[in-house]
Design a protein around this motif. Sequence first.
Motif, mmCIF file in Angstrom:
data_model
loop_
_atom_site.group_PDB
_atom_site.id
_atom_site.type_symbol
_atom_site.label_atom_id
_atom_site.label_comp_id
_atom_site.label_asym_id
_atom_site.label_seq_id
_atom_site.Cartn_x
_atom_site.Cartn_y
_atom_site.Cartn_z
ATOM 1 N N UNK A 1 0.819 -1.210 0.000
ATOM 2 C CA UNK A 1 0.000 0.000 0.000
ATOM 3 C C UNK A 1 0.852 1.259 0.000
ATOM 4 N N UNK A 2 2.077 1.122 -0.423
ATOM 5 C CA UNK A 2 2.960 2.287 -0.394
ATOM 6 C C UNK A 2 2.487 3.332 -1.387
ATOM 7 N N UNK A 3 2.696 4.568 -1.019
ATOM 8 C CA UNK A 3 2.438 5.653 -1.950
ATOM 9 C C UNK A 3 3.438 6.769 -1.695
ATOM 10 N N UNK A 4 3.299 7.833 -2.406
ATOM 11 C CA UNK A 4 4.309 8.888 -2.384
ATOM 12 C C UNK A 4 4.646 9.359 -0.970
ATOM 13 N N UNK A 5 3.628 9.490 -0.134
ATOM 14 C CA UNK A 5 3.840 10.060 1.196
ATOM 15 C C UNK A 5 4.809 9.221 2.022
ATOM 16 N N UNK A 6 4.837 7.925 1.712
ATOM 17 C CA UNK A 6 5.696 7.027 2.492
ATOM 18 C C UNK A 6 7.170 7.365 2.342
ATOM 19 N N UNK A 7 7.517 8.010 1.214
ATOM 20 C CA UNK A 7 8.924 8.254 0.959
ATOM 21 C C UNK A 7 9.419 9.553 1.574
ATOM 22 N N UNK A 8 8.505 10.315 2.135
ATOM 23 C CA UNK A 8 8.879 11.641 2.621
ATOM 24 C C UNK A 8 9.625 11.593 3.943
ATOM 25 N N UNK A 9 8.974 11.018 4.934
ATOM 26 C CA UNK A 9 9.571 11.054 6.266
ATOM 27 C C UNK A 9 9.206 9.789 7.005
ATOM 28 N N UNK A 10 9.997 9.499 8.015
ATOM 29 C CA UNK A 10 9.707 8.322 8.816
ATOM 30 C C UNK A 10 8.451 8.605 9.632
ATOM 31 N N UNK A 11 7.444 7.778 9.472
ATOM 32 C CA UNK A 11 6.198 8.063 10.213
ATOM 33 C C UNK A 11 6.398 7.806 11.699
ATOM 34 N N UNK A 12 5.933 8.704 12.537
ATOM 35 C CA UNK A 12 6.064 8.498 13.979
ATOM 36 C C UNK A 12 5.028 7.490 14.475
ATOM 37 N N UNK A 13 5.296 6.974 15.660
ATOM 38 C CA UNK A 13 4.361 6.033 16.258
ATOM 39 C C UNK A 13 3.202 6.834 16.826
ATOM 40 N N UNK A 14 1.995 6.547 16.369
ATOM 41 C CA UNK A 14 0.879 7.275 16.969
ATOM 42 C C UNK A 14 -0.248 6.324 17.325
ATOM 43 N N UNK A 15 -0.992 6.718 18.333
ATOM 44 C CA UNK A 15 -2.042 5.842 18.839
ATOM 45 C C UNK A 15 -3.216 5.835 17.887
ATOM 46 N N UNK A 16 -3.569 4.635 17.462
ATOM 47 C CA UNK A 16 -4.747 4.497 16.622
ATOM 48 C C UNK A 16 -5.585 3.396 17.248
ATOM 49 N N UNK A 17 -6.760 3.765 17.645
ATOM 50 C CA UNK A 17 -7.602 2.830 18.377
ATOM 51 C C UNK A 17 -6.826 2.257 19.562
ATOM 52 N N UNK A 18 -6.761 0.913 19.665
ATOM 53 C CA UNK A 18 -6.155 0.359 20.877
ATOM 54 C C UNK A 18 -4.641 0.246 20.789
ATOM 55 N N UNK A 19 -4.067 0.362 19.595
ATOM 56 C CA UNK A 19 -2.626 0.181 19.510
ATOM 57 C C UNK A 19 -1.922 1.397 18.934
ATOM 58 N N UNK A 20 -0.616 1.362 19.007
ATOM 59 C CA UNK A 20 0.191 2.432 18.426
ATOM 60 C C UNK A 20 0.776 1.932 17.118
ATOM 61 N N UNK A 21 0.706 2.737 16.071
ATOM 62 C CA UNK A 21 1.188 2.334 14.751
ATOM 63 C C UNK A 21 2.047 3.438 14.180
ATOM 64 N N UNK A 22 3.067 3.024 13.456
ATOM 65 C CA UNK A 22 3.880 4.023 12.749
ATOM 66 C C UNK A 22 3.664 3.827 11.258
ATOM 67 N N UNK A 23 2.620 4.460 10.739
ATOM 68 C CA UNK A 23 2.336 4.299 9.318
ATOM 69 C C UNK A 23 1.565 5.517 8.842
ATOM 70 N N UNK A 24 1.937 6.004 7.680
ATOM 71 C CA UNK A 24 1.272 7.220 7.184
ATOM 72 C C UNK A 24 -0.202 6.985 6.884
ATOM 73 N N UNK A 25 -0.559 5.708 6.749
ATOM 74 C CA UNK A 25 -1.975 5.434 6.456
ATOM 75 C C UNK A 25 -2.872 5.941 7.575
ATOM 76 N N UNK A 26 -2.258 6.090 8.734
ATOM 77 C CA UNK A 26 -3.072 6.525 9.875
ATOM 78 C C UNK A 26 -2.782 7.962 10.261
ATOM 79 N N UNK A 27 -2.110 8.628 9.358
ATOM 80 C CA UNK A 27 -1.829 10.046 9.599
ATOM 81 C C UNK A 27 -3.072 10.837 9.230
ATOM 82 N N UNK A 28 -3.642 11.528 10.176
ATOM 83 C CA UNK A 28 -4.886 12.250 9.871
ATOM 84 C C UNK A 28 -4.681 13.237 8.727
ATOM 85 N N UNK A 29 -3.425 13.716 8.541
ATOM 86 C CA UNK A 29 -3.211 14.692 7.480
ATOM 87 C C UNK A 29 -3.076 14.050 6.103
#
Lengths: 365, 535, 312, 335, 331
Positions: free
Chosen positions: D299-327
């Motif tokens: 599911x990679x796309x352009x945004x993935x190549x920009x910066x290392x995604x930080x770990x952020x809380x999504x529902x019950x777990x923490x994920x480091x993936x741009x797919x869950x970046x609200x922006x």
Amino acid sequence: MPDTPVPAPRGTSDSVAPVLEAVGVSKHFEVRNRGGNNAVVRAVENAGIALHRGRIVALVGESGSGKTTVARILGRFYAPTEGEIRLHGRPVAAGGIARRDYFRKVQLIFQDPFGSLNSLHRVRYTLGRALKLHGHARSRREVEDGVIDLLRRVNLTPPEQYLDKFPHELSGGQRQRVVIARALAVRPEVLLGDEPISMLDVSIRLDVLNLLAKLRDEEGLALLYITHDIASARYLCDEIDVMYAGQLVEGGPKEAVIQSPKHPYTRLLLDSSPDPGRSLAAGSASEGLFTATGELGEPPDPADPPTGCRFHPRCPFAMDECRESFPERTEFPDGQWVHCWLHQKGRAHLLAPAPPAQSLKETRP
Amino acid sequence: ACSTSRGSSGSDASNIDTLNMTASSATSTFVRNWNGFSPATDKAPGTSFFYEPLIRIDTMHAKTPEGWLAKSFAWSNAGKTLTFHLRPGVTWSDGKPFTSADVRYTFELPTKTPGLAVVPIGYRSLATPDAHTVVIDFAKPAYQKLATFSTLNIYPQHIWAHHNPKSWTNPDPVGTGPATVSGFSPQQIALTMRKNYWGGPGKGVKKVDIKAFATPETAKAMVLNNQLDWTSINWQSAKKYFTSKDPAHNHYWVYPTGGDSGLDYNTGKAPLDDVHVRRALSYAADPQKLLPLAPTGQGVANVTGYSAAVYGSLIAPAYRNQKVTADLSKAKAELAKASYKLNSSGVFTKGGKAYPLTIKSVAEYTNWPVWADGLAEQWKEDLGLKVSAVRVPLAQMTPQLSKGDYDIAWDWQVNGSSAWASAFGVLHSANTAPEGKPALTDYTRWNNPTTDRLLNAWQNTNPADLAAQQKYAYQLQKITVDNMPFRPLVDNGSFVVASSKNWTGWPSPANTNYVPGPTSGPDTTMTVLNLKPTR
Amino acid sequence: MLNGILRKWNVRIGLGIFALALLVAFLGPWVAQSLIGWSGHQVDYHAIGRPPGHGHLLGTNTAGNDVLAQTVLGARGSVFVGLVSAVLATVLAAAVGVPSGFVGGRYDRVMTAFTNVFLTLPSFALTLIVAGYVQGAPWLMIALIIAVFEWPGGARYLRSQTLSLRGRDFTVAMRMVGETRLRLVFFEVMPHLTGIISAMFLRAMVAGIFAEAGLAFLGIGSTDTISWGTMIADAHSQSAILNGQWWWFVPPGLCIAVLGMATALVNFGIDEITNPRLSAAGRRLVKKFHAARAAGRRAAGPAAAETAGRST
Amino acid sequence: MTDPALLQVDGLSVDYLTPQGSARACSDISFTLRRGEILGVAGESGSGKSTLITALTRLQRPPAVTSAGRIVYHPADGEPVDLVAQSERALRRRRWRQLAIVMQSAMDCLNPVMRLGAQFTDVLRTHDPSLDRAAAWQRAGELVRMVGIAPDRLPAYPHELSGGMRQRSLIALALACDPDLVVMDEPTTAVDVVMQRQILAQVLRLRERFGFAVVFVTHDLSLLLELADRIAIMYAGRIVEIGSSADLYHRPKHPYTKGLRDSFPPLHAPLRELSGIPGSPPDLRDPLPGCAFGPRCPRAHAACEQAVPPLRTVEAQDVACVLYDPQNPEATAHA
Amino acid sequence: MRYFRRRLGFYLFTAWAAVSLNFVLPRFMPGNPADTLLRDLQDQTGQAPTPEQVHTAQTFFGDPTKDLLGQYLDYWKNLAHFDFGVSVTNYPTPVSQLVGQALPWTVLLVGTTTVLAWVLGTALGAYMGWKPGSRFDAIFAPTTTFLHAVPPFWLSLVALWGFSYKLGWFPVGGGYDPKVPFSLNNVWFVLSVLKYGALPACTLVFVGFNGWLFSMRNVMVTTVSEDYVLLARAKGLAAWRVLFKYAARNALLPNITGLAMAIGGILGGTLMTEMVFSYPGLGLLLMKATTGHDFPVMQAVFLMITLAVLVANLIADSVYVLLDPRTRDEG
Ligand SMILES: Nc1ncnc2c1ncn2[C@@H]1O[C@H](COP(=O)(O)OP(=O)(O)OP(=O)(O)O)[C@@H](O)[C@H]1O
Ligand SMILES: Nc1ncnc2c1ncn2[C@@H]1O[C@H](COP(=O)(O)OP(=O)(O)OP(=O)(O)O)[C@@H](O)[C@H]1O
Ligand SMILES: [Mg+2]
Ligand SMILES: [Mg+2]
């Protein structure tokens, strides 16, 4: 990715003659034990296995149960102490079939793809030698074409890119595919895989399993798949044989063996295998057969195996018969079979309802 | 007797009574073995302090025999009877008297004891008419055998009769000599001078310490450190490294032995069978230039090989003062006359066959190999002749020479116990053998009837008849100088290193009738008895 | 692997020294004659036993030979003996060890016992004795004698390596593909031994040079060739030590030492490749890292250290 | 899950310094471990699991260096301490009494020339000098009995024990000083499934009894799912997802977690064709500017190549993936 | 134990092979004691041997290749009685006396220096391997590399030149001060033995310890990175305890077998040192015997050295078994 069901196993083992067959083979090793005396390790005892065209047989069992030994007997790496190997029904022992001709039909794939390729030879050499040795290619051109074809068959594409690589330039999965390609180069009918994926990284194991399945389906190879991991056996194979302390204790179509194991050892193996689905099926935890896993005892010493059914010291249902003699084979209509006194003595119900095994983890309040 | 504390000998405060010396050859450790009948090469040193022969040879005077344990001796019966008159009053160191019975015992032992590695004298009969007379009868005139008696020590019958001379190591020798053993350790033998020695108590030496030295280097260091008074080693550049350091006290003398060393040519082998080749090689060899390469103090040899200092009038007048010199023009002329020609790479050829030459020398010696190397270089530069220098281990030199397995070798030449013996060994056909067979002593394979005849005649001449001696000697000398089966180059020498810090009274080569060698039999005794302490 | 080895600086220096020694050994007489101007035997009657200087870079010995020329010529004597003995020893070791490990069985047992006997015998004493018997042997003989006592260690090592290579999956796999025995030995097993064999070869060469020098020193060397060993022996017997003529005996000894060091360097390099744990490079970097950190902390004060820890 | 925190890891980075350049094997790792909790760490080979374990216990060997971060340890009694800042001497007092470790290969971890018992008694007596020899031996016997080994095997040398026994005795050894935290680096990879089951069952029982927390590292996610309370998934030196086992199994958020989960065929559930994760892990010495998993991500796309995604809380777990970046515009597509 | 039985069998076989080799070698090698004797005689007297002397010498020594089997059996019979025959160059001194005179010196020199070199090298190596890359390591490693590459006899020569001739600190050779009465009860004698042995011992130690240092360092570096050492650290054991009980003890094992394996080589090296320093030991005896073609002595010395090596190996094997329990079960 759509969840496509795996095609159901085709044919049954009895309908066609096996390509390669081990009949009542045993293998004893002479070793020196601690006291400095000679002892005999009974690595394999009276085992029979039949490999059919287009089918995969899995051989499972715990460490030291003799799986590798069976594979090596089938690969004519060891001569069996007793029993015989038949290729297309012809015994291969002494003078039956020349080694070279045998290797042309039967190929062994090793566990460790890192070790089974000579690190100093390029892919081209390794595969080319295998082709040339069996006269499948002569001129440079033929060899090159043959190698490219092989690489393509094991999904190493584009092949040209891999021709001149050294093993250390390949990932584990790629290496194992080169190993398989080398085996295929001799155009065998049987592949013997001794834990071919256990050294591979988790994420790439499936790749190799899928490749083996493809070879079975598309090229009709007969395959022996040796593993610790019953789940992968279920994923790949048509039939599962269970081995314990050198003896084959149970076998049959995979779903039958897994869903309704007929031998207590098979149950133990299944219970021991991690299965995320099981433990997380909330609340379904009930008592397994081997609750007190801590007191299970050590696996038997192959140099001095227990009498009778070798599983009896660890078996919760052990009876007097179990200590005295090895049970006869009990056959079931769906092709499943087992060596267990429970079935001979009509106590099979003890095993009958196979409850989902207990989870390792206690549900914590 | 040894004191229990550190030895006090040689310390500055007290009077000097101990002479510190070495044996003549390097040994790191002594083995307590004074069996005089043993063929061993590494016996314990000091034999001349215990055992003595009947006569001695005065090397410095044409090797004239003189009485020693025998007061006098006389030839009779045309050289077939030899009578020794023993010195009266001689006692063994255990106090028993020395008599003709001891002499008889000693001379008879080799014939009576099978397997004893001692050469029997080869007399016909031996009689001891009284306690002080020994009469020996020979089958043939035996003038030349006399010298042998200078090397035959006399042993006490009353001791040896009780031992097996083949296996007894004789740890505490009892002899007529001037000293007895008072202490033994692997690195030092302590001797005490006898008070009742027949030759008198001497001028001051009371004790002698014979020290082991593993290599000449050790001995040199010991001399330089004033740990040694007397040794016998060849000390190259002794002037620079030794005598000049204390000219008053440090002495290094090279005493002539009468003979020489130089080139042996294998006359049985091409191209050295050609006298012109031999002469060419000889005339091109310049010992004057070689000596500085290994400056041992030895001099250039007389053309005959006989040392003029020793033999004097026994050397033909024409040669008497003629030292070996190089003469390049003569060498080249001879080369032109030779039937072998040098090819472009400096190898003799004849009839299309090449005869490459080697010069062999003893690897262990410090001077010969250097000189041999230098010679090869001279021949190369002066004649354009290529000779390769090969060093042969000591143990193999004799077999190789004897079998004729050489072309040119640096070897000893006229080194017998007398003028006759010197010539006989290297020239007489009895001592040679055909190529490939071992020759006894005539390694050049010189085989010439005239020579043999002269030698035979000389053998039967009374040594007292100087004119007869000269007649034969001169003829033989001419033969060797003309035909050059060998080419003398360097005088042979006994090397003497002495220090007069503690002891004076050393003789010098210019005026002496004995050679101060540490293992020279009676000469050693004479040296020791004449030493005077400086304190 | 070979590439990796050649990239190490210590291996490069070591091999460079070896190459130089070989070059000098082969060109020796020419170098002496045309570059130094003195052949090893030529006598300079005007400079006998002179210290360095006056047209003789390393002085002359007491026989008036140029020491530098002799050292250059000696390279040939020493290196050739080393080379030949190393070739022989290595070939012997490989010829005994590899088949022994590969064939196994009774042949192996016999060969192993044989090798072990040789290994246990005190080789130098035996070399000395044998060399003593054949005193004054030509250099080829000396090399042969040295080789005879040098192979067993290598043979044992090669055997054990072959044994392990024979059982390794890739050999077994190729056998199961139907590869011939001969090709298994030469194409599957041997290539893996080249590193070991080459290290062995270098070591054997220096050991040969050592042994030759030792024998020469004891007076049992080859007698028709100049070698570093005979130079030292000559210097010793001609009182160079007592008379302080260091320029005579120091150069040949140093040459041997330098060659010895070259092997050590090469072997270190190989060791570091085969056993990366031996390399101290990583540790050095860690030390540097900590030092830099400590310096940084000291410079920035304690407060900065706190935040520095959290950055990145 | 109200247990107090035992270990707080905060921005931990570990570098391997090699002459060819340094490799960041653990990068900005943060998590909190509670008392008595089992935290599983899974990931493919080379993802930095072992590196993390050795860093946590301050046991790393050159050329590894902790280049950033803190590991705050909360002892039962006393002030929290930052293990990174502690000296080796101070650490030595904490070792084994508070932090114990079980490593993968039992054969290599036991000193081959020391008797099994002696390897127990030396640590027992180091941390409790009052214990005499006999008492220490006695205690060692109790410890090995706990893991089903007869105390009469104590005089045995390691090579005389079976693989399973060695592995179990290592676990007993880890518990010798009643630690607060046991870290385990693939303690069962070398043994077969039956033995693995036995060992893990024992670990769980002992945990019940003694209440230590466990950080358990393995590449076998299916095993962790059964065992661990929470699981951290590592990829290329970073934690890409962390959450409870159930959440991770049923609702994996990160594509990598999903791929990893699907690499394990089920034992009982219906079979379907699985594909694993194609491609191979990145070179840590030459990190990508963006998400390290990008090149292998379905599911990679352009945004993935920009910066290392930080770990952020999504529902019950923490994920480091741009797919869950609200922006991220793509994010909604999945969430 | 079967392991021991097999090792013992091997040693017996080797001993037999060595002893037989010892018998065969001299009999089939060129060279001849008679020639040596004659040459020596000439060397000493400055006179050529007479033809009679030549003849006598040759008959005295006889032909060594006659009745080989009988000789071989006699040889064993004599060995069984510790009868090594009679020396040729020291005829009629029994070989046993010569060996007895030389052996203590070599045992003293080799014994002390080997132990010293081993202890020094192993200890330094352990320390270097414990902290590879440390400053100590960085300085010592290249230095010892060079020292290791120096031919021992040459180093001895240089030492002799520097310390004995130039500086005069040590005597130039020998085993003791000959001026001092030769007795073990004499303090001065013992002191002089120490003084005379100091320089040879120092060079031997100097040359010898490098090898141990390197092997120990390398094994130590490897051992230190073993998991069990890491676990020992994790257990919070004191640093010295980890160093000694876990790292060094295990790393020591190869050095122990190495010691035995090296004995033969050490004796070889000592031989040269004995030569250079004229130390009155076995090496010098062997050397003298070799040049003098004194076969009985050569045989005896070689036999002593071989037996010493075999015994050392046997001891090392036993010690190894004691130290490393793993070997006890080996097939
Ligand atoms: N060459 C051999 N010599 C002696 N014993 C052997 C040999 N090969 C195998 N064995 C013994 O035979 C038994 C069966 O070994 P095998 O390797 O076949 O087991 P396995 O089922 O393959 O085990 P694993 O799962 O660990 O690979 C073991 O006890 C083993 O020790
Ligand atoms: N000594 C070292 N020098 C350089 N790099 C190293 C070293 N040890 C590990 N690495 C690198 O650090 C990364 C993480 O390694 P680590 O051993 O932590 O992985 P892992 O997850 O434990 O893998 P595995 O499942 O194979 O044990 C890897 O990429 C590895 O190549
Ligand atoms: Mg197996
Ligand atoms: Mg790991």
